[in-house]
Design a protein around this motif. Structure first.
Motif, PDB file in Angstrom:
ATOM      1  N   UNK A  33       0.702  -1.100   0.067  1.00 19.93           N
ATOM      2  CA  UNK A  33       0.005   0.233  -0.147  1.00 19.93           C
ATOM      3  C   UNK A  33       0.844   1.425   0.233  1.00 19.93           C
ATOM      4  N   UNK A  34       2.165   1.264   0.908  1.00 22.73           N
ATOM      5  CA  UNK A  34       2.313   2.456   0.984  1.00 22.73           C
ATOM      6  C   UNK A  34       3.477   2.768  -0.159  1.00 22.73           C
ATOM      7  N   UNK A  35       3.498   1.995  -1.372  1.00 21.75           N
ATOM      8  CA  UNK A  35       3.995   2.157  -2.288  1.00 21.75           C
ATOM      9  C   UNK A  35       3.410   3.060  -3.647  1.00 21.75           C
ATOM     10  N   UNK A  36       2.335   1.879  -2.980  1.00 20.11           N
ATOM     11  CA  UNK A  36       1.035   2.338  -4.538  1.00 20.11           C
ATOM     12  C   UNK A  36       1.356   4.322  -3.726  1.00 20.11           C
ATOM     13  N   UNK A  37       0.959   4.498  -2.789  1.00 19.92           N
ATOM     14  CA  UNK A  37       0.562   5.209  -2.480  1.00 19.92           C
ATOM     15  C   UNK A  37       1.503   6.683  -2.464  1.00 19.92           C
ATOM     16  N   UNK A  38       2.862   6.001  -2.548  1.00 15.78           N
ATOM     17  CA  UNK A  38       4.369   6.691  -3.826  1.00 15.78           C
ATOM     18  C   UNK A  38       3.516   7.205  -5.052  1.00 15.78           C
ATOM     19  N   UNK A  39       3.511   5.882  -5.329  1.00 12.11           N
ATOM     20  CA  UNK A  39       2.996   6.013  -7.339  1.00 12.11           C
ATOM     21  C   UNK A  39       1.717   7.384  -7.390  1.00 12.11           C
ATOM     22  N   UNK A  40       0.791   6.684  -6.514  1.00  6.20           N
ATOM     23  CA  UNK A  40       0.062   8.326  -6.547  1.00  6.20           C
ATOM     24  C   UNK A  40       0.130   9.890  -6.379  1.00  6.20           C
ATOM     25  N   UNK A  41       1.422   9.388  -6.212  1.00  8.46           N
ATOM     26  CA  UNK A  41       2.425  10.565  -5.157  1.00  8.46           C
ATOM     27  C   UNK A  41       1.247  11.783  -4.284  1.00  8.46           C
ATOM     28  N   UNK A  42       0.711  10.199  -3.808  1.00  8.10           N
ATOM     29  CA  UNK A  42       0.508  11.118  -2.454  1.00  8.10           C
ATOM     30  C   UNK A  42       0.852  10.901  -0.889  1.00  8.10           C
ATOM     31  N   UNK A  73     -10.502  -0.989   1.087  1.00  2.63           N
ATOM     32  CA  UNK A  73     -11.085  -0.370   0.554  1.00  2.63           C
ATOM     33  C   UNK A  73     -11.795   1.315   0.836  1.00  2.63           C
ATOM     34  N   UNK A  74     -12.056   2.207   2.032  1.00  2.00           N
ATOM     35  CA  UNK A  74     -11.416   2.987   2.223  1.00  2.00           C
ATOM     36  C   UNK A  74     -10.420   4.072   1.835  1.00  2.00           C
ATOM     37  N   UNK A  75      -9.037   2.939   2.584  1.00  2.00           N
ATOM     38  CA  UNK A  75      -7.333   3.749   1.674  1.00  2.00           C
ATOM     39  C   UNK A  75      -7.470   3.233   0.132  1.00  2.00           C
ATOM     40  N   UNK A  76      -8.244   2.842  -0.600  1.00  2.00           N
ATOM     41  CA  UNK A  76      -7.591   2.592  -1.964  1.00  2.00           C
ATOM     42  C   UNK A  76      -8.740   3.722  -2.406  1.00  2.00           C
ATOM     43  N   UNK A  77      -9.968   4.320  -1.953  1.00  2.00           N
ATOM     44  CA  UNK A  77     -11.141   5.063  -2.891  1.00  2.00           C
ATOM     45  C   UNK A  77     -10.079   6.058  -2.549  1.00  2.00           C
ATOM     46  N   UNK A  78      -9.896   6.927  -1.141  1.00  3.85           N
ATOM     47  CA  UNK A  78      -9.054   7.815  -0.893  1.00  3.85           C
ATOM     48  C   UNK A  78      -7.421   8.321  -1.815  1.00  3.85           C
ATOM     49  N   UNK A  79      -7.616   7.448  -2.617  1.00  2.00           N
ATOM     50  CA  UNK A  79      -6.430   7.499  -3.458  1.00  2.00           C
ATOM     51  C   UNK A  79      -6.999   7.766  -4.709  1.00  2.00           C
ATOM     52  N   UNK A  80      -8.135   7.615  -5.377  1.00  2.00           N
ATOM     53  CA  UNK A  80      -9.135   7.480  -6.160  1.00  2.00           C
ATOM     54  C   UNK A  80      -9.095   6.271  -6.808  1.00  2.00           C
ATOM     55  N   UNK A  81      -8.783   5.371  -6.596  1.00  4.43           N
ATOM     56  CA  UNK A  81      -8.393   3.662  -7.478  1.00  4.43           C
ATOM     57  C   UNK A  81     -10.375   3.009  -6.049  1.00  4.43           C
TER      58      UNK A  81
ATOM     59  N   UNK B  86      -6.884  -6.610  -5.870  1.00  4.69           N
ATOM     60  CA  UNK B  86      -6.077  -5.210  -6.849  1.00  4.69           C
ATOM     61  C   UNK B  86      -6.535  -4.645  -6.972  1.00  4.69           C
ATOM     62  N   UNK B  87      -6.266  -2.859  -6.752  1.00  2.00           N
ATOM     63  CA  UNK B  87      -6.704  -1.838  -6.586  1.00  2.00           C
ATOM     64  C   UNK B  87      -6.383  -0.978  -8.077  1.00  2.00           C
ATOM     65  N   UNK B  88      -7.357  -0.697  -9.002  1.00  2.47           N
ATOM     66  CA  UNK B  88      -7.765  -0.643 -10.344  1.00  2.47           C
ATOM     67  C   UNK B  88      -7.730   1.083 -10.225  1.00  2.47           C
ATOM     68  N   UNK B  89      -7.254   1.687 -11.225  1.00  2.00           N
ATOM     69  CA  UNK B  89      -7.258   3.103 -11.187  1.00  2.00           C
ATOM     70  C   UNK B  89      -7.377   3.591 -12.745  1.00  2.00           C
ATOM     71  N   UNK B  90      -7.889   4.662 -13.097  1.00  2.00           N
ATOM     72  CA  UNK B  90      -8.435   4.722 -14.882  1.00  2.00           C
ATOM     73  C   UNK B  90      -7.024   4.681 -15.273  1.00  2.00           C
TER      74      UNK B  90
END
Lengths: 101, 101
Positions: A33-42, A73-81, B86-90
């Motif tokens: 998760x933390x790498x995904x967040x960084x990849x999303x520049x958050x 789900x809340x965490x991923x949605x907060x990143x826009x996913x 899976x986390x799905x992003x645009x």
């Protein structure tokens, strides 16, 4: 290219489609998760704000090895996913929709 | 056919691959846990035995709209499958590996 693939796909048998799904799945990037967040520049701070929790709680969440599906789900949605729960069997894949909301 | 698809895939751009993933994802069958169990021709009783819990607990689990990821993983493994998160992003999909074990 997407159209051509759709045409190819239309000619594929269910078995070939299942193979294709598995090939693609195997090629998905895997990350925590933390790498995904960084990849999303958050930052943890911005995610904390979106989730209405404090930064320490985000940090703690990212170190957990188990959590409720709704929390993830809340965490991923907060990143826009969007979270998807997939069950993979030798003969194919199924999306589990008990938790969709 | 799987080989031909792999060859096609090798010539695809990352963007086309992301499109293809989304096309396939959209075509995955969606079902709740109890339907997946029936599709695997398993009874609540046999699953209860595999999980070392009683049948009522399996029944209860199948009616839940939220649960720990580890609980869901155990349930899917008892059916012979593997859970994937899976986390799905645009712009693509990522497999979350915090919970792999």
């Amino acid at each position: 290219m997407a159209k051509k693939f759709a045409e190819l796909k239309a000619r594929m048998t269910p078995e070939s489609l299942a193979d294709a799904e598995q090939i693609l799945q195997q090629h998905l990037k895997e990350m925590p998760l933390h790498e995904l967040r960084k990849a999303q520049q958050l930052s943890q701070a911005s995610l904390a704000k979106a989730l209405n929790i404090n930064q320490a709680a985000v940090s703690k969440m990212e170190r957990r090895t188990d959590m409720y599906i709704s929390t993830l789900r809340d965490y991923i949605r907060a990143m826009g996913g969007e979270l998807e729960i997939i069950a993979t069997f030798p003969d194919g894949q199924v999306k589990i929709d008990n938790f969709a909301c």
